[in-house]
Write an enzyme that holds these catalytic residues in place. Sequence first.
Site, mmCIF file in Angstrom:
data_model
loop_
_atom_site.group_PDB
_atom_site.id
_atom_site.type_symbol
_atom_site.label_atom_id
_atom_site.label_comp_id
_atom_site.label_asym_id
_atom_site.label_seq_id
_atom_site.Cartn_x
_atom_site.Cartn_y
_atom_site.Cartn_z
ATOM 1 C CG ASN A 114 32.433 34.095 77.223
ATOM 2 O OD1 ASN A 114 33.191 34.226 78.179
ATOM 3 N ND2 ASN A 114 31.806 32.955 76.959
ATOM 4 C CG HIS A 153 25.127 35.559 75.921
ATOM 5 N ND1 HIS A 153 25.592 36.038 74.717
ATOM 6 C CD2 HIS A 153 25.958 34.538 76.260
ATOM 7 C CE1 HIS A 153 26.644 35.338 74.340
ATOM 8 N NE2 HIS A 153 26.899 34.416 75.261
ATOM 9 N N GLY A 182 35.842 34.420 73.623
ATOM 10 C CA GLY A 182 35.066 33.202 73.439
ATOM 11 C C GLY A 182 33.598 33.428 73.173
ATOM 12 C CG ASP A 227 24.168 27.121 77.011
ATOM 13 O OD1 ASP A 227 24.699 28.253 76.965
ATOM 14 O OD2 ASP A 227 24.410 26.210 76.181
#
Length: 113
Positions: free
Chosen positions: A86, A99, A92, A30
Amino acid sequence: MSDCIFCKIIAGEIPSTKVYEDDKLLAFRDINPQAPVHILIIPKTHYDSVNALDEKSAPIVADIMLLAAKLAKENGLDSGYRIITNIGDDGGQTVKHLHFHLLGGVKLSEKMA
Ligand code: AMP
């Protein structure tokens, strides 16, 4: 999906720090890590979220869970980790490509929300 940032990462049009790739899945770090280990696992086929899965496509989630466990082991997350997906604005979700976040390397909050 031509305007999907994760599809562009899959296509190599946007750089990423890949940690795993096969014909179905891609995993990469990330860009804004929320924990010492923060890896995103995505299917190469575009689905907006879990909501877009059906009986035929849903087994990809099992593949993702098995990969998450493998990556957790490879990254030394022996004392635990968290997997999150999410869904939608209230969930969110900022990138509308299915993912799963793999988070670990620190004692995570017991709070979920
Ligand atoms: P979510 O908020 O669940 O949709 O998660 C999207 C995640 O994608 C966030 O944690 C972002 O930091 C991450 N992200 C967005 N763009 C990139 C990128 N180009 N490379 C890696 N991670 C990204």
